[in-house]
Design a protein around this motif. Structure first.
Motif, PDB file in Angstrom:
ATOM      1  N   LEU A  66       0.839  -1.034   0.428  1.00  0.00           N
ATOM      2  CA  LEU A  66      -0.488  -0.328  -0.163  1.00  0.00           C
ATOM      3  C   LEU A  66       0.518   1.159  -0.231  1.00  0.00           C
ATOM      4  O   LEU A  66       0.240   2.271  -0.495  1.00  0.00           O
ATOM      5  CB  LEU A  66      -0.759   0.066   0.781  1.00  0.00           C
ATOM      6  CG  LEU A  66      -1.923   1.041   1.509  1.00  0.00           C
ATOM      7  CD1 LEU A  66      -3.258   1.321   0.233  1.00  0.00           C
ATOM      8  CD2 LEU A  66      -2.713   0.889   2.461  1.00  0.00           C
ATOM      9  N   ARG A  67       1.655   1.558   0.264  1.00  0.00           N
ATOM     10  CA  ARG A  67       2.839   2.677   1.304  1.00  0.00           C
ATOM     11  C   ARG A  67       3.362   2.929  -0.297  1.00  0.00           C
ATOM     12  O   ARG A  67       3.528   3.928  -0.995  1.00  0.00           O
ATOM     13  CB  ARG A  67       3.781   2.008   2.420  1.00  0.00           C
ATOM     14  CG  ARG A  67       2.719   2.736   3.675  1.00  0.00           C
ATOM     15  CD  ARG A  67       3.565   2.755   4.464  1.00  0.00           C
ATOM     16  NE  ARG A  67       2.360   3.198   5.926  1.00  0.00           N
ATOM     17  CZ  ARG A  67       3.343   3.461   6.853  1.00  0.00           C
ATOM     18  NH1 ARG A  67       4.169   3.288   6.986  1.00  0.00           N
ATOM     19  NH2 ARG A  67       2.232   3.434   7.563  1.00  0.00           N
ATOM     20  N   GLY A  68       4.402   1.630  -0.847  1.00  0.00           N
ATOM     21  CA  GLY A  68       4.836   1.496  -1.879  1.00  0.00           C
ATOM     22  C   GLY A  68       3.951   2.334  -3.375  1.00  0.00           C
ATOM     23  O   GLY A  68       4.837   3.135  -4.060  1.00  0.00           O
ATOM     24  N   ASP A  69       2.967   1.667  -3.640  1.00  0.00           N
ATOM     25  CA  ASP A  69       2.146   2.245  -4.747  1.00  0.00           C
ATOM     26  C   ASP A  69       1.324   3.434  -4.329  1.00  0.00           C
ATOM     27  O   ASP A  69       0.731   4.077  -4.844  1.00  0.00           O
ATOM     28  CB  ASP A  69       0.536   1.151  -4.744  1.00  0.00           C
ATOM     29  CG  ASP A  69       0.883   1.125  -6.073  1.00  0.00           C
ATOM     30  OD1 ASP A  69       1.297   1.256  -6.826  1.00  0.00           O
ATOM     31  OD2 ASP A  69      -0.920   0.417  -6.388  1.00  0.00           O
ATOM     32  N   THR A  70       1.460   3.697  -3.175  1.00  0.00           N
ATOM     33  CA  THR A  70       0.702   5.401  -3.183  1.00  0.00           C
ATOM     34  C   THR A  70       1.470   5.847  -3.711  1.00  0.00           C
ATOM     35  O   THR A  70       1.891   7.344  -4.048  1.00  0.00           O
ATOM     36  CB  THR A  70       1.263   5.325  -1.463  1.00  0.00           C
ATOM     37  OG1 THR A  70      -0.504   4.532  -1.529  1.00  0.00           O
ATOM     38  CG2 THR A  70      -0.178   7.160  -1.418  1.00  0.00           C
ATOM     39  N   ILE A  71       3.392   5.884  -3.332  1.00  0.00           N
ATOM     40  CA  ILE A  71       4.447   7.022  -3.642  1.00  0.00           C
ATOM     41  C   ILE A  71       4.317   6.684  -5.475  1.00  0.00           C
ATOM     42  O   ILE A  71       4.461   7.722  -5.357  1.00  0.00           O
ATOM     43  CB  ILE A  71       5.469   6.376  -2.847  1.00  0.00           C
ATOM     44  CG1 ILE A  71       6.019   6.927  -1.363  1.00  0.00           C
ATOM     45  CG2 ILE A  71       7.090   6.488  -4.037  1.00  0.00           C
ATOM     46  CD1 ILE A  71       6.881   5.806  -1.456  1.00  0.00           C
ATOM     47  N   PHE A  72       4.167   5.625  -5.755  1.00  0.00           N
ATOM     48  CA  PHE A  72       4.309   5.521  -7.476  1.00  0.00           C
ATOM     49  C   PHE A  72       2.882   5.986  -7.740  1.00  0.00           C
ATOM     50  O   PHE A  72       3.149   7.529  -8.848  1.00  0.00           O
ATOM     51  CB  PHE A  72       3.821   3.787  -7.800  1.00  0.00           C
ATOM     52  CG  PHE A  72       3.600   3.589  -9.767  1.00  0.00           C
ATOM     53  CD1 PHE A  72       5.571   4.039 -10.159  1.00  0.00           C
ATOM     54  CD2 PHE A  72       2.551   3.714  -9.264  1.00  0.00           C
ATOM     55  CE1 PHE A  72       4.629   3.288 -11.781  1.00  0.00           C
ATOM     56  CE2 PHE A  72       2.156   3.472 -10.830  1.00  0.00           C
ATOM     57  CZ  PHE A  72       3.981   3.195 -12.087  1.00  0.00           C
ATOM     58  N   VAL A  73       1.619   6.080  -7.244  1.00  0.00           N
ATOM     59  CA  VAL A  73       0.593   6.804  -7.675  1.00  0.00           C
ATOM     60  C   VAL A  73       0.617   8.281  -7.498  1.00  0.00           C
ATOM     61  O   VAL A  73       0.874   8.802  -8.611  1.00  0.00           O
ATOM     62  CB  VAL A  73      -0.748   6.389  -7.062  1.00  0.00           C
ATOM     63  CG1 VAL A  73      -1.818   7.090  -8.296  1.00  0.00           C
ATOM     64  CG2 VAL A  73      -0.844   4.886  -7.599  1.00  0.00           C
ATOM     65  N   CYS A  74       1.174   8.814  -6.686  1.00  0.00           N
ATOM     66  CA  CYS A  74       1.171   9.899  -6.534  1.00  0.00           C
ATOM     67  C   CYS A  74       1.780  11.257  -6.751  1.00  0.00           C
ATOM     68  O   CYS A  74       2.348  11.552  -7.409  1.00  0.00           O
ATOM     69  CB  CYS A  74       1.150  10.125  -4.567  1.00  0.00           C
ATOM     70  SG  CYS A  74      -0.481   9.736  -3.720  1.00  0.00           S
ATOM     71  N   GLY A  75       3.349   9.996  -7.141  1.00  0.00           N
ATOM     72  CA  GLY A  75       4.784  10.643  -7.704  1.00  0.00           C
ATOM     73  C   GLY A  75       3.663  10.622  -9.502  1.00  0.00           C
ATOM     74  O   GLY A  75       4.606  11.847  -9.886  1.00  0.00           O
ATOM     75  N   ASP A  76       3.596  10.366 -10.046  1.00  0.00           N
ATOM     76  CA  ASP A  76       3.144  10.376 -10.953  1.00  0.00           C
ATOM     77  C   ASP A  76       1.839  11.512 -11.114  1.00  0.00           C
ATOM     78  O   ASP A  76       2.478  12.399 -12.426  1.00  0.00           O
ATOM     79  CB  ASP A  76       1.952   9.177 -11.885  1.00  0.00           C
ATOM     80  CG  ASP A  76       2.673   7.864 -12.353  1.00  0.00           C
ATOM     81  OD1 ASP A  76       4.413   7.876 -12.550  1.00  0.00           O
ATOM     82  OD2 ASP A  76       2.296   7.069 -12.823  1.00  0.00           O
ATOM     83  N   ILE A  77       0.920  11.686 -10.170  1.00  0.00           N
ATOM     84  CA  ILE A  77      -0.106  12.752  -9.975  1.00  0.00           C
ATOM     85  C   ILE A  77       0.635  13.749  -9.832  1.00  0.00           C
ATOM     86  O   ILE A  77       0.950  14.832 -10.518  1.00  0.00           O
ATOM     87  CB  ILE A  77      -1.321  12.350  -8.861  1.00  0.00           C
ATOM     88  CG1 ILE A  77      -1.951  10.953  -9.549  1.00  0.00           C
ATOM     89  CG2 ILE A  77      -1.920  13.797  -9.419  1.00  0.00           C
ATOM     90  CD1 ILE A  77      -3.259  11.007  -8.610  1.00  0.00           C
ATOM     91  N   LEU A  78       1.656  13.942  -9.510  1.00  0.00           N
ATOM     92  CA  LEU A  78       2.193  14.993  -8.875  1.00  0.00           C
ATOM     93  C   LEU A  78       3.572  16.182  -9.488  1.00  0.00           C
ATOM     94  O   LEU A  78       3.406  16.530  -9.823  1.00  0.00           O
ATOM     95  CB  LEU A  78       3.059  14.899  -7.122  1.00  0.00           C
ATOM     96  CG  LEU A  78       1.838  14.641  -5.931  1.00  0.00           C
ATOM     97  CD1 LEU A  78       3.072  14.457  -5.093  1.00  0.00           C
ATOM     98  CD2 LEU A  78       1.308  15.958  -5.729  1.00  0.00           C
ATOM     99  N   LEU A  79       4.093  14.777 -10.473  1.00  0.00           N
ATOM    100  CA  LEU A  79       4.515  15.160 -11.399  1.00  0.00           C
ATOM    101  C   LEU A  79       4.661  15.452 -12.424  1.00  0.00           C
ATOM    102  O   LEU A  79       5.527  15.670 -13.785  1.00  0.00           O
ATOM    103  CB  LEU A  79       5.967  14.172 -11.208  1.00  0.00           C
ATOM    104  CG  LEU A  79       6.913  14.396 -10.278  1.00  0.00           C
ATOM    105  CD1 LEU A  79       7.442  13.320 -10.198  1.00  0.00           C
ATOM    106  CD2 LEU A  79       7.876  15.730  -9.707  1.00  0.00           C
TER     107      LEU A  79
END
Length: 119
Positions: free
Chosen positions: A13-26
């Motif tokens: 869950l935490r690792g996927d949050t970084i992946f998904v949010c990174g795509d959105i924020l960047l």
């Protein structure tokens, strides 16, 4: 099968949050290297003798790396020491895993049997 995870990267869950949010924020669109439209939940049985984490994206799946038989493991975006969090647990940032096609167990086998890395 739209949900075949062979030769794909997965995360907790935490690792996927970084992946998904990174795509959105960047502002990285899905057209760059993957076409993911779903977030799914899986229960995996793996052999924790980790291999090299491979970058596996896209459909059809394509993995970039050298270890095609062991499940790869790393901290998201390689945040962690030593070795980017490959050989340790990463509770603060989560975990990323790559699932090599050649590590998949044949019918009736389990990772605990030592002949495969992914059940």
């Amino acid at each position: 099968n739209n949900f075949n995870i062979s030769s794909q990267d997965v995360a907790d869950l935490r690792g996927d949050t970084i992946f998904v949010c990174g795509d959105i924020l960047l502002n990285r669109t899905s057209a760059i290297d993957h076409h993911y439209e779903w977030i799914t939940q899986w229960l995996l049985e793996v052999n924790p003798q980790w291999g090299q984490y491979q970058n596996c994206n896209g459909y059809p799946p394509r993995c970039i790396g050298a270890d095609n038989s062991r499940v790869g493991h790393v901290a998201p975006d390689y945040i962690g020491t030593p070795a980017g969090g490959q050989c340790i647990k990463n509770p603060l940032v989560g975990e990323w895993y790559s699932l090599p096609e050649h590590g998949r167990c044949v019918a009736g086998a389990t990772p605990a049997g030592g002949t495969a890395s992914l059940g």
